[in-house]
Motif scaffolding. Structure first.
Motif, PDB file in Angstrom:
ATOM      1  N   GLN A 120     -29.595  31.029  37.048  1.00  0.00           N
ATOM      2  CA  GLN A 120     -29.608  29.656  37.467  1.00  0.00           C
ATOM      3  C   GLN A 120     -30.979  29.164  36.883  1.00  0.00           C
ATOM      4  O   GLN A 120     -32.012  29.407  37.234  1.00  0.00           O
ATOM      5  N   ALA A 121     -30.953  27.880  36.210  1.00  0.00           N
ATOM      6  CA  ALA A 121     -31.969  27.442  35.561  1.00  0.00           C
ATOM      7  C   ALA A 121     -32.619  26.397  36.392  1.00  0.00           C
ATOM      8  O   ALA A 121     -33.973  26.346  36.558  1.00  0.00           O
ATOM      9  N   LEU A 122     -32.000  25.429  36.948  1.00  0.00           N
ATOM     10  CA  LEU A 122     -32.562  24.599  37.947  1.00  0.00           C
ATOM     11  C   LEU A 122     -31.907  24.543  39.276  1.00  0.00           C
ATOM     12  O   LEU A 122     -30.817  24.938  39.479  1.00  0.00           O
ATOM     13  N   HIS A 123     -32.688  24.195  40.294  1.00  0.00           N
ATOM     14  CA  HIS A 123     -32.181  24.027  41.676  1.00  0.00           C
ATOM     15  C   HIS A 123     -31.392  22.727  41.990  1.00  0.00           C
ATOM     16  O   HIS A 123     -31.276  21.937  41.277  1.00  0.00           O
ATOM     17  N   SER A 124     -30.345  22.907  43.005  1.00  0.00           N
ATOM     18  CA  SER A 124     -29.417  21.898  43.222  1.00  0.00           C
ATOM     19  C   SER A 124     -29.988  20.454  43.970  1.00  0.00           C
ATOM     20  O   SER A 124     -29.535  19.490  44.018  1.00  0.00           O
ATOM     21  N   GLN A 125     -31.492  20.649  43.989  1.00  0.00           N
ATOM     22  CA  GLN A 125     -32.279  19.620  44.848  1.00  0.00           C
ATOM     23  C   GLN A 125     -31.929  19.435  46.398  1.00  0.00           C
ATOM     24  O   GLN A 125     -32.403  18.524  46.899  1.00  0.00           O
ATOM     25  N   ASP A 126     -30.783  20.253  46.706  1.00  0.00           N
ATOM     26  CA  ASP A 126     -30.519  19.951  48.145  1.00  0.00           C
ATOM     27  C   ASP A 126     -30.481  21.144  49.110  1.00  0.00           C
ATOM     28  O   ASP A 126     -31.009  21.443  50.315  1.00  0.00           O
ATOM     29  N   LEU A 127     -30.270  22.194  48.722  1.00  0.00           N
ATOM     30  CA  LEU A 127     -30.397  23.719  49.231  1.00  0.00           C
ATOM     31  C   LEU A 127     -31.548  24.211  49.116  1.00  0.00           C
ATOM     32  O   LEU A 127     -32.521  23.690  48.457  1.00  0.00           O
TER      33      LEU A 127
END
Length: 455
Positions: A120-127
């Motif tokens: 995974q490169a970037l995070h979801s911004q929510d989890l």
């Protein structure tokens, strides 16, 4: 022009751009490039800077320019060195102004980032993203005193901005004390703390409430606190680099930082240490605060924090300071701060610093380097004013800018990159990888002496 003709031109333009992109990606993919490719890359780089980036760079970076063209267009790096497109190797004593503490492309940092990228490169911004939590825990363990909570950024100036906002919310005070010759970044808040007039003047007025006092002058610091208190403009925080970097590797007088800490405590102000350049082992300790046995309320990190692989920064603060952000964690945010790739790089970087004992190594190699440079400068006192430093953060101050420029250019021509520019070369900085070998140190010193003879 007809609609059909416009569409045809747009299609042709897109096709041309796609072909150009594929050529660039093909070059990136290659482990080695030939001479024709190197010449094409050099021409595209110079033309691109002139026509689409900023032509000023071509004049500004004269130490790396020859006959109107770049003598060096960087292409690859490893260890304490990098190579240009023509394969010439340079010992990197500029180090991206302190980025490459663990060296260029340290295998463990690259592996951590690559492994994370595969998943995974970037995070979801929510989890909840796990590496941010894990890195914050690590920072709480290794930072001095009771610094406990971390907020992650992408750069040093962002770290300083976050620290200033934290200080404002902590006490609702709006006065900050910074120092002359300070450099804290170039966004409006950070620039307000920065001292260099040429960076500040075009953007005045900056953020109100900033006062500058001479670095190292504890009496002036004390008087400024007294005046601010007397007129009802109580100080929110003092913003300091423990050792000034951009200012010319300026070390504080003995007990200065301890006395600043005492003043902050006396007047209820916070102490912010900007360790963007001094942190992560550069000065012989993991953090320069440890050198001076002073614990700040907030510490700002960046540059080497991402291991020279990812842009990454952090602000670490006490619970008492950061708790104003607890009710609403969205009071200050940044989309990419604390992303998984940056956190993976930072975690691996801290691991390398500890496993390889690089802060301790910086102290030992730095002392050797400093003494050798001083020895090499003997007999050239008419050119060299002072050589000073701490760990592998060394400054060579000359009597004139012109001498420093000629020395930095001469060293570059001999395969050593140092921090010297056309308009600010009175002090050139030596900030190599903390992994630099004694053999490379001797080469740098030998080059320095040879260039001094020729200047």
């Amino acid at each position: 022009m007809s609609i059909d003709l416009k569409q045809e031109l747009k299609i042709n333009q897109n096709q041309h751009v796609s072909e150009y992109i594929n050529k660039v990606l093909g070059l990136i993919e290659k482990e080695d490039i030939n001479q024709d490719e190197a010449e094409w890359i050099t021409k595209e780089t110079v033309d691109g800077f002139r026509d689409h980036v900023n032509p000023g760079f071509l004049d500004y970076r004269k130490t790396v320019t020859k006959d109107g063209q770049f003598a060096a267009v960087e292409w690859s790096d490893t260890g304490a060195c990098f190579k240009d497109v023509n394969g010439k190797e340079y010992i990197d004593c500029l180090g991206g102004f302190g980025i490459y503490n663990v060296g260029h492309r340290h295998p463990k940092v690259v592996k951590a980032v690559t492994d994370q990228l595969k998943r995974q490169a970037l995070h979801s911004q929510d989890l909840l993203d796990p590496l941010r939590a894990m890195l914050a825990k690590i920072l709480a363990e290794i930072t001095p005193g009771n610094l406990k909570y971390a907020f992650f950024t992408n750069s040093g100036t962002e770290s300083v901005e976050a620290a200033l906002k934290l200080a404002k919310m902590y006490s609702e005070r709006t006065t900050f004390i910074s120092t002359t010759r300070a450099f804290h970044g170039k966004s409006l808040g950070a620039l307000s703390g920065t001292a260099k007039g040429m960076f500040r003047k075009p953007f005045l007025p900056l953020i109100p409430g900033f006062r500058h006092v001479p670095f190292g002058d504890i009496d002036m610091m004390r008087k400024t606190f007294e005046v601010c208190s007397a007129v009802g403009e109580d100080v929110a925080a003092v913003l300091l680099e423990p050792i000034q970097g951009e200012g010319g590797i300026i070390l504080p007088p003995e007990n200065y930082l301890k006395e600043v800490r005492e003043l902050c405590d006396q007047y209820g102000a916070l102490l912010i240490f900007d360790e963007v350049q001094t942190g992560m082992g550069r000065t012989g300790k993991m953090f320069a605060a440890e050198l001076f046995e002073v614990v700040p309320d907030i510490i700002c990190l960046a540059k080497a924090f991402g291991g020279g692989v990812m842009p990454a920064g952090a602000v670490v603060a006490t619970e008492d300071v950061i708790k104003s952000w607890f009710p609403n964690p969205f009071m200050h945010t940044t989309t990419f701060g604390g992303n998984p790739l940056a956190c993976a790089a930072a975690i691996a970087t801290i691991g390398v610093l500890l496993e390889e004992k690089l802060p301790e190594r910086a102290a030992e190699v730095g002392e050797y380097f400093l003494n050798k440079l001083k020895e090499a400068s003997k007999g050239y006192e008419d050119k060299v004013q002072e050589i000073r430093g701490q760990g592998l953060m060394i400054g060579i101050e000359f009597h004139q800018d012109e001498i420093g420029y000629e020395v930095s250019k001469g060293m570059f021509d001999h395969g050593v990159l140092v921090a010297g520019t056309l308009i600010n070369s009175k002090t050139i900085r030596i900030e190599p990888a903390l992994t630099i070998s004694y053999e490379d140190v001797d080469k740098v010193v030998g080059t320095f002496k040879k260039v001094l003879e020729q200047v």
